[in-house]
Every structure is written in C-alpha cells, then in structure tokens.
Write an enzyme that holds these catalytic residues in place. Sequence first.
Site, mmCIF file in Angstrom:
data_model
loop_
_atom_site.group_PDB
_atom_site.id
_atom_site.type_symbol
_atom_site.label_atom_id
_atom_site.label_comp_id
_atom_site.label_asym_id
_atom_site.label_seq_id
_atom_site.Cartn_x
_atom_site.Cartn_y
_atom_site.Cartn_z
ATOM 1 C CE LYS A 50 6.189 1.528 3.779
ATOM 2 N NZ LYS A 50 5.594 0.229 3.952
ATOM 3 C CE1 TYR A 264 -2.379 4.503 3.900
ATOM 4 C CE2 TYR A 264 -3.078 5.938 6.005
ATOM 5 C CZ TYR A 264 -2.354 5.533 5.393
ATOM 6 O OH TYR A 264 -1.284 5.095 6.063
ATOM 7 C CE1 TYR A 290 -0.073 1.457 3.293
ATOM 8 C CE2 TYR A 290 0.125 1.237 5.502
ATOM 9 C CZ TYR A 290 -0.074 2.182 4.185
ATOM 10 O OH TYR A 290 0.733 3.269 4.506
HETATM 11 C C1 LIG Z 1 3.472 1.098 3.334
HETATM 12 C C2 LIG Z 1 2.674 -0.484 3.777
HETATM 13 C C3 LIG Z 1 2.414 -0.554 2.795
HETATM 14 C C4 LIG Z 1 2.561 -0.509 1.025
HETATM 15 O O1 LIG Z 1 4.362 -1.105 0.745
HETATM 16 P P1 LIG Z 1 4.186 0.358 -0.791
HETATM 17 O O2 LIG Z 1 5.979 0.674 -0.620
HETATM 18 O O3 LIG Z 1 4.014 2.206 0.542
HETATM 19 O O4 LIG Z 1 3.368 0.536 -1.652
HETATM 20 C C5 LIG Z 1 2.060 -2.048 2.652
HETATM 21 N N1 LIG Z 1 1.735 -2.783 3.477
HETATM 22 C C6 LIG Z 1 1.900 -2.202 5.132
HETATM 23 C C7 LIG Z 1 2.416 -3.115 6.729
HETATM 24 C C8 LIG Z 1 2.720 -1.075 4.533
HETATM 25 O O5 LIG Z 1 2.968 -0.340 6.387
#
Ligand SMILES: *Cc1c(COP(=O)(O)O)cnc(C)c1O
Length: 334
Positions: A50, A264, A290
Amino acid sequence: MNFTKFPRRNYLQGPTPIESMPSLSKALGGEVNLYVKRDDLLPGAGGGNKTRKLEFCIGDALDQGADTIITCGAVQSNHARLTASWSAKEGLECHLILEERVKGSYKKDASGNNFLFELLGVKSIGVVEGGSDMMVEMNKKAGELVAAGKKPYIIPGGASNSIGATGYAVCAEETMGQLNEMRLDIDHIVVPSGSAGTHAGMVAGMTGVNGGIPISGMNVSRSKDIQEEIVYKLAVETAERLGVKGGLVREDIVCFDRYVGPGYSLPTDPMVEAVKLFAKTEAILLDPVYSGKAAAGLIDLVRKGHFPKDSNVLFLHTGGSPALYAYMNTFRQS
Ligand SMILES: *Cc1c(COP(=O)(O)O)cnc(C)c1O
C-alpha cells in the site's frame, strides 16, 4: 511513462530488491526458476504494497489541502495500517472504518495489525457489519469531521482507484528496468489480486513500458469472472490516466480463484503450507490473507507443470506479515 504531473509523496527509497529463490525452486522440483520482488520490504511501519499507492493518494490529499485521512478495510487490514503509518508521518489525522467481513471477528484487543492501528495513533475506529457500503460509511464520517472544522480526504479500500493504482504502474516500470539491468528474462509474473489496484496497476504499467510479460492474479475473495472485470476496468482507467496508448486488452487480465478457499481471510491448508515453505526455504515471511494464498497458487501451478520447464517466474511479494501474529494458532495447529 511520465508520473511527474501527478501529486506524489516520496515514500520509496529506491527500487525494492528482486531476489532469486533457489531453495524454494529446488523444493518444488527444480524445473521452474522462482524469483521474488520484495515489496514486503517497502518503507512504512510493517511494510507492504500500500505504500506505493499511498505515495499518490496522500499526495493528492495534501494537494487538496486535507488535514485528515479517512479510509476503510477489513479488521486486520494492512492498508489501514499503512494509511495510519503514513498519516502519522505526514502529521495528518487518520480515521478508520473497519468492515467485519467475518461475523464476530473484530476484537478490540486483537494482535497483528489491529494492535498497530492503536500504536500508530489512529484517531478513531468505527466497526461496521460485513457487506456495508463502505463509501457511505466513510462519507458519514467525513460529514462529522467537516462539521468539526476538519478537512477530510477519503481513500477508498486498498487505495484501489486509478490514483493509487498508478503506484503499481511505477512498480511495473521499476521491475522492467531491474530485469533489463540484471539480464533476467522473466516469463511470467504472479501477483495477489484483492481490491485490484496492484494487479491493475501492474498490467497498465507493463503495457505502458511494452514489457510483454504475462501477469496472473491470484484472487483472495472473489470469483474469477467478477475479479477479472474489476481488474480490467481499473487497469483501463489507470492506463488512460497515464496516457498509455492502446494495447491493453481484456485477455491481459487473468485471475485464478481456486486458492481462495472458504472465503476472504479464512485459512486454507495450501496457504499454511505456502507460508511455512517460504519461511523454511527462503526465510521470507508471507501473510495468511494475501501473499500466503497467492503463493499457494504459485506453488500449485509449479507442481502442476503450468509453467514450461526452465521458465523464470517472478512472484510479487506484497507484504502483510504483521497479520501473522493474529493467526498463530492456525500455524501451530497444523
Ligand atoms: C492489499 C494487499 C494485497 C492486495 O492488493 P490489492 O491492490 O488490494 O489487490 C496483497 N497483499 C497484501 C499484503 C495486501 O495488504
């Protein structure tokens, strides 16, 4: 691509490393050469993807004279943690609206990112039911803050609008530059696909630099068809914002939904295996929500022979390891 016309902060400290993963490649049979782009090492408390998006989103907020940031996420949101982190650095107030996607999952005294929200000084945390319209909830909060004399700026979930996704077009250009420098011919890139800004920005950027490396997204919540449409729409929007001329087609967006499991943030056995395997072979910490599920997809595709023998495959590690500490029992039990 020219990024100089957009408001942007300076949160990166140069390119993130691209490393080879020989031990993991060997553990998976040695037919495919695996590499990793370490976006888990990006600056910002706890690191992760992010930060690239927030360079542009917070840049835009400051450009508009904001003194307060509102954003949203799940109860263990990495995005909320990094928004709180950069807000603290910039002297901006930060307010979070958390969506309880799994009923009863918000615990005020939980570990992981939840603990860090507090430590990073967020001003308020509102918790809403799963399925709530998060934009409506954030607008409500903005109304209250305006009435109190503040100038709030709303960053959408995951910072996944075309402003935030621009950060991943930057990443695609950076990656291509490194690969050229390293004389490393990558055949395929694998990325997690959540709120879609990472995946969409990478595809828009790869189109912009004419890199021609196919990118596959590993879903963490939605089904393939729905996610591909979301990613495609955002990729086109981002490419237009950047003035990338033509070339981006629907077929460039490929998602896999086989590794989501029950939903999720809910653990799966392949996710647990992937987290343990990356840790034991390469000393790389993934996360349960993720990168762990995306890596489970990568591992399965390698084992199934999806990539031709001797392919070079690059995994984009988006971070998230602070969430591990909220899942310790999941890893100890299995
Ligand atoms: C938010 C996030 C993602 C996914 O990225 P997006 O841009 O939301 O698709 C992947 N890995 C981590 C650790 C995240 O925090």
